[in-house]
Design an enzyme around this catalytic site. Structure first.
Site, PDB file in Angstrom:
ATOM      1  N   CYS A 117       0.802  -1.213   0.285  1.00 19.93           N
ATOM      2  CA  CYS A 117      -0.083  -0.028   0.035  1.00 19.93           C
ATOM      3  C   CYS A 117       0.890   1.198  -0.069  1.00 19.93           C
ATOM      4  O   CYS A 117       0.203   2.519   0.102  1.00 19.93           O
ATOM      5  CB  CYS A 117      -1.042   0.054   1.134  1.00 19.93           C
ATOM      6  SG  CYS A 117      -1.744  -1.582   1.569  1.00 19.93           S
TER       7      CYS A 117
ATOM      8  N   HIS B  50      -2.561   7.791   6.364  1.00 21.71           N
ATOM      9  CA  HIS B  50      -2.822   6.512   5.659  1.00 21.71           C
ATOM     10  C   HIS B  50      -4.057   5.914   5.941  1.00 21.71           C
ATOM     11  O   HIS B  50      -4.763   5.799   5.131  1.00 21.71           O
ATOM     12  CB  HIS B  50      -1.937   5.604   6.081  1.00 21.71           C
ATOM     13  CG  HIS B  50      -1.749   4.256   5.331  1.00 21.71           C
ATOM     14  ND1 HIS B  50      -1.597   4.189   4.061  1.00 21.71           N
ATOM     15  CD2 HIS B  50      -2.034   2.988   5.725  1.00 21.71           C
ATOM     16  CE1 HIS B  50      -1.871   2.891   3.627  1.00 21.71           C
ATOM     17  NE2 HIS B  50      -2.015   2.198   4.612  1.00 21.71           N
TER      18      HIS B  50
ATOM     19  N   GLU C  26      -1.301   4.784  13.500  1.00 20.91           N
ATOM     20  CA  GLU C  26      -0.823   5.916  13.025  1.00 20.91           C
ATOM     21  C   GLU C  26      -0.959   7.130  14.000  1.00 20.91           C
ATOM     22  O   GLU C  26      -0.153   8.177  13.964  1.00 20.91           O
ATOM     23  CB  GLU C  26      -1.605   6.193  11.645  1.00 20.91           C
ATOM     24  CG  GLU C  26      -1.193   7.428  10.922  1.00 20.91           C
ATOM     25  CD  GLU C  26      -1.833   7.342   9.468  1.00 20.91           C
ATOM     26  OE1 GLU C  26      -1.387   8.224   8.867  1.00 20.91           O
ATOM     27  OE2 GLU C  26      -2.721   6.817   9.152  1.00 20.91           O
TER      28      GLU C  26
ATOM     29  N   LYS D   3      -9.498   7.872   2.050  1.00 25.76           N
ATOM     30  CA  LYS D   3      -9.936   6.318   1.968  1.00 25.76           C
ATOM     31  C   LYS D   3     -11.154   6.236   2.545  1.00 25.76           C
ATOM     32  O   LYS D   3     -11.990   5.241   2.062  1.00 25.76           O
ATOM     33  CB  LYS D   3      -9.048   5.392   2.595  1.00 25.76           C
ATOM     34  CG  LYS D   3      -7.468   5.464   2.007  1.00 25.76           C
ATOM     35  CD  LYS D   3      -6.844   4.277   2.891  1.00 25.76           C
ATOM     36  CE  LYS D   3      -5.413   4.299   2.305  1.00 25.76           C
ATOM     37  NZ  LYS D   3      -4.502   5.260   2.501  1.00 25.76           N
TER      38      LYS D   3
ATOM     39  N   HIS E 203      -9.652   2.024  -0.444  1.00 25.88           N
ATOM     40  CA  HIS E 203      -8.248   2.035  -0.478  1.00 25.88           C
ATOM     41  C   HIS E 203      -7.764   1.389  -1.950  1.00 25.88           C
ATOM     42  O   HIS E 203      -8.174   0.301  -2.267  1.00 25.88           O
ATOM     43  CB  HIS E 203      -7.964   0.920   0.788  1.00 25.88           C
ATOM     44  CG  HIS E 203      -6.394   0.710   0.787  1.00 25.88           C
ATOM     45  ND1 HIS E 203      -5.501   1.387   0.166  1.00 25.88           N
ATOM     46  CD2 HIS E 203      -6.009   0.380   2.077  1.00 25.88           C
ATOM     47  CE1 HIS E 203      -4.236   1.083   0.657  1.00 25.88           C
ATOM     48  NE2 HIS E 203      -4.413   0.381   1.801  1.00 25.88           N
TER      49      HIS E 203
ATOM     50  N   PHE F 190       1.304  -3.009   4.016  1.00 23.80           N
ATOM     51  CA  PHE F 190       1.498  -4.358   4.482  1.00 23.80           C
ATOM     52  C   PHE F 190       2.764  -5.097   4.173  1.00 23.80           C
ATOM     53  O   PHE F 190       3.395  -5.134   3.267  1.00 23.80           O
ATOM     54  CB  PHE F 190       0.267  -5.244   3.647  1.00 23.80           C
ATOM     55  CG  PHE F 190      -0.060  -6.318   4.050  1.00 23.80           C
ATOM     56  CD1 PHE F 190      -0.739  -6.883   5.370  1.00 23.80           C
ATOM     57  CD2 PHE F 190       0.595  -7.764   3.570  1.00 23.80           C
ATOM     58  CE1 PHE F 190      -0.752  -8.179   5.884  1.00 23.80           C
ATOM     59  CE2 PHE F 190       0.430  -9.046   3.950  1.00 23.80           C
ATOM     60  CZ  PHE F 190      -0.298  -9.297   4.975  1.00 23.80           C
TER      61      PHE F 190
END
Length: 453
Positions: free
Chosen positions: A191, A339, A350, A371, A376, A439
Site C-alpha cells: 500500500c 494513511h 498511526e 480512503k 483503498h 502491508f
C-alpha cells in the site's frame, strides 16, 4: 555535460488520476469536497457469497479518447488502462504534448525522461485458470496430471493475459506510450508503493540522472483472489447493510477498509528543466522518508516506530523540525494526508506515531483520510493522496474524513470530521505531509510544499 554534483530542486508540473470518484483530478477533487463515496456492489465478479460483496470501482475507460493509436495497448489489463489514462492527463497538463496527437521532434529528450511506478500485479484470468486446473485434475491419483493441464491451458488461457499479470508490464506500456527511455523502475511495496515511487523518482532527479520522471502507480485487486485474501486477513469492512458508510477511519466502530482501484500519476521535473520549458510548477517535493517496521508481515509495529522514522526522515530532508511554527503561530506542517485505512490497528498506531513525532503540536495539525470516500486503492493510494495534497495547497481547502461520527478515544487528533475545512483565511496550506504504510511493514512519507521561486 550533466551536473551530477548539484542537488536539484524537484517540482510537480502535471497530475492525473483515475479513481472511483472520477477519472480525472477535477472530478475526484470536487467529489471529495462534496463528501461523496465511490462505494457500490461488486460487479467485476459474482461476490454474492462473499462477506464483503461491495467495493470502490473505477469507471470503464476508452483509450481512444487519450491516445492516437490505442491498438498498441490491445489486451492491456485494467490496471494498465488506469495508468495510461492518468499518465496522459499528467503529461498533457505538464505541457509535454498531447498523446492523442502525432508526436513532434521538439519534445523532451527521451533518454532524459524516466519512469518510476509503484504498480501492482494485473488481474488474474481467474475463470480460465480455474477451468484449466479442474481439467488437469486426476481424481484417481488426487493430483494434477501435467499433460492434461498443459492441454487445457493451451486451449483456455491466453499468453497476452498471462503477461499482463506481471507488475512490470504497466511500466512498459506507459514508457512506450510517452517515449520514456531513461531510468525505469517499478516497486511493489504493497500500500506504500506509489509513494515510494514518487520519493525515489525525486531522488533520481535530485542527483541529475534524469530531467523528467513519470511517477505514480496503478492497481486493482477487485478480483476473487484479491478480495478473498483481504477477507481472510479481516482487513475489509463487512458492513453490507450500510455500504456508503462502510469505511470509517478513526471511528470507534470501524471494521476495515473498502477495496478500491485506480491510478495516480505525476510529472516530476528538476526546477531547471521546468523553467527552461516554461512549465508552471504546481508544487515542490521537499522531503521523502522511508523505513521498515522489521516486525511482522501481518502486523504493524505496535508503537508506530517505523512510521515515526519515516516521518522524521521526510521532515529532516525538508528542513522542518516537528515543533516549527509559521509566522501565524500554526505548526509548519499545515495538513497531514493520513494513511487512515479504517482498520483497528492502523488508525490507532498511526495516531500514536503522529503524536510521537509532533508532540504537543500534534492536536493542532489537521489530518484526514480520503480512503473514507475513495476506498483503498492499494498500490495506487499514495500517488492519489499526494495529488490530494497538491489540491489542498492550491485551494486552501482540506478534504474531510467521512463517516467519523463516533471517534475512537485512542484516536484523539483533528481528523477534519465529515465536512471539508477552508483554511484559506489562515494562510491556506503551504506544506503538507503524506503518509503511506504498507502491508509487510513498509513506511513512506512525502513532504510537499507550495512552490515558491
Amino acid at each position: 555535460m550533466i551536473d551530477r554534483a548539484a542537488k536539484h530542486r524537484v517540482v510537480i508540473t502535471g497530475t492525473g488520476c483515475v479513481t472511483p470518484l472520477g477519472a480525472d483530478v477535477p472530478s475526484m477533487w470536487s467529489s471529495l469536497l462534496e463528501g461523496q463515496t465511490g462505494f457500490g456492489p461488486t460487479t467485476r465478479f459474482d461476490a454474492a457469497t462473499f462477506s464483503t460483496n461491495f467495493a470502490a470501482q473505477a469507471p470503464d475507460l476508452d483509450l481512444a479518447e487519450w491516445y492516437a493509436e490505442p491498438s498498441h495497448f490491445d489486451g492491456a489489463g485494467r490496471n494498465t488502462t488506469f495508468a495510461l489514462v492518468a499518465a496522459a492527463q499528467a503529461w498533457k497538463q505538464a505541457g509535454l504534448g498531447d498523446p492523442k496527437q502525432p508526436s513532434s521532434s521538439d519534445g523532451p529528450d527521451p533518454a532524459r525522461v524516466g519512469i518510476y511506478l509503484g504498480s501492482g500485479e494485473g488481474v488474474l484470468d481467474f475463470e480460465n485458470y480455474v477451468r484449466t486446473n479442474l481439467a488437469g485434475w486426476d481424481p484417481e491419483t488426487r493430483a494434477i496430471d501435467g499433460v492434461k493441464w498443459a492441454q487445457a491451458a493451451y486451449k483456455n488461457m491466453s499468453a497476452v493475459r498471462e503477461i499482463e499479470q506481471e507488475s512490470n508490464i504497466t511500466l512498459s506500456h506507459v514508457a512506450q506510450a510517452l517515449g520514456a527511455c531513461g531510468p525505469a523502475y517499478n516497486c511493489l511495496t504493497a500500500c506504500t508503493a506509489s509513494t515510494q515511487a514518487i520519493g525515489e523518482a525525486t531522488e533520481i532527479l535530485r542527483r541529475g540522472d534524469a530531467d523528467i520522471m513519470i511517477a505514480g502507480g496503478a492497481h486493482t485487486m477487485i478480483h476473487p483472489f484479491g478480495v478473498t485474501g483481504f477477507i481472510r486477513l479481516t482487513a475489509l469492512s463487512s458492513r453490507r447493510d450500510d455500504i456508503n458508510s462502510a469505511s470509517r477511519p478513526f471511528s470507534v466502530d470501524r471494521d476495515g477498509f473498502v477495496m478500491g482501484e485506480g491510478a495516480g500519476m505525476l510529472i516530476l521535473e528538476t526546477l531547471e528543466n521546468a523553467q527552461r520549458r516554461g512549465a508552471k510548477p504546481l508544487a515542490e517535493i521537499v522531503g521523502f522518508g522511508s523505513s521498515a517496521d522489521a516486525f511482522r508481515i501481518t502486523d504493524i509495529q505496535p508503537d508506530g516506530q517505523g512510521a515515526r522514522y519515516s516521518m522524521l526522515e521526510a521532515l529532516d530532508e525538508a528542513g522542518v523540525a516537528p515543533d516549527d511554527v509559521d509566522d501565524t503561530g500554526r505548526p509548519l506542517i499545515h495538513y497531514i494526508s493520513a494513511h487512515g485505512t479504517g482498520t483497528r490497528e492502523n488508525d490507532s498506531i498511526e495516531t500514536r506515531a503522529v503524536k510521537s513525532v509532533f508532540g504537543d503540536m500534534a492536536p493542532k495539525i489537521p489530518m484526514s483520510s480520503v480512503k473514507s470516500m475513495l476506498g483503498h486503492l492499494i498500490a495506487a493510494a499514495g500517488a492519489v493522496e499526494a495529488i490530494v495534497c497538491v489540491q489542498c495547497i492550491h485551494s486552501g481547502v482540506l478534504p474531510p474524513t467521512k463517516n467519523l461520527n463516533t471517534p475512537d478515544p485512542a484516536c484523539d487528533l483533528d481528523y477534519v470530521p465529515n465536512t471539508p475545512r477552508d483554511v484559506s483565511n489562515m494562510g491556506g496550506v503551504r506544506t503538507a505531509l503524506s503518509n503511506s504504510f504498507g502491508f509487510g511493514g513498509q513506511n513512506n512519507t512525502l513532504v510537499i510544499r507550495r512552490f515558491e521561486a
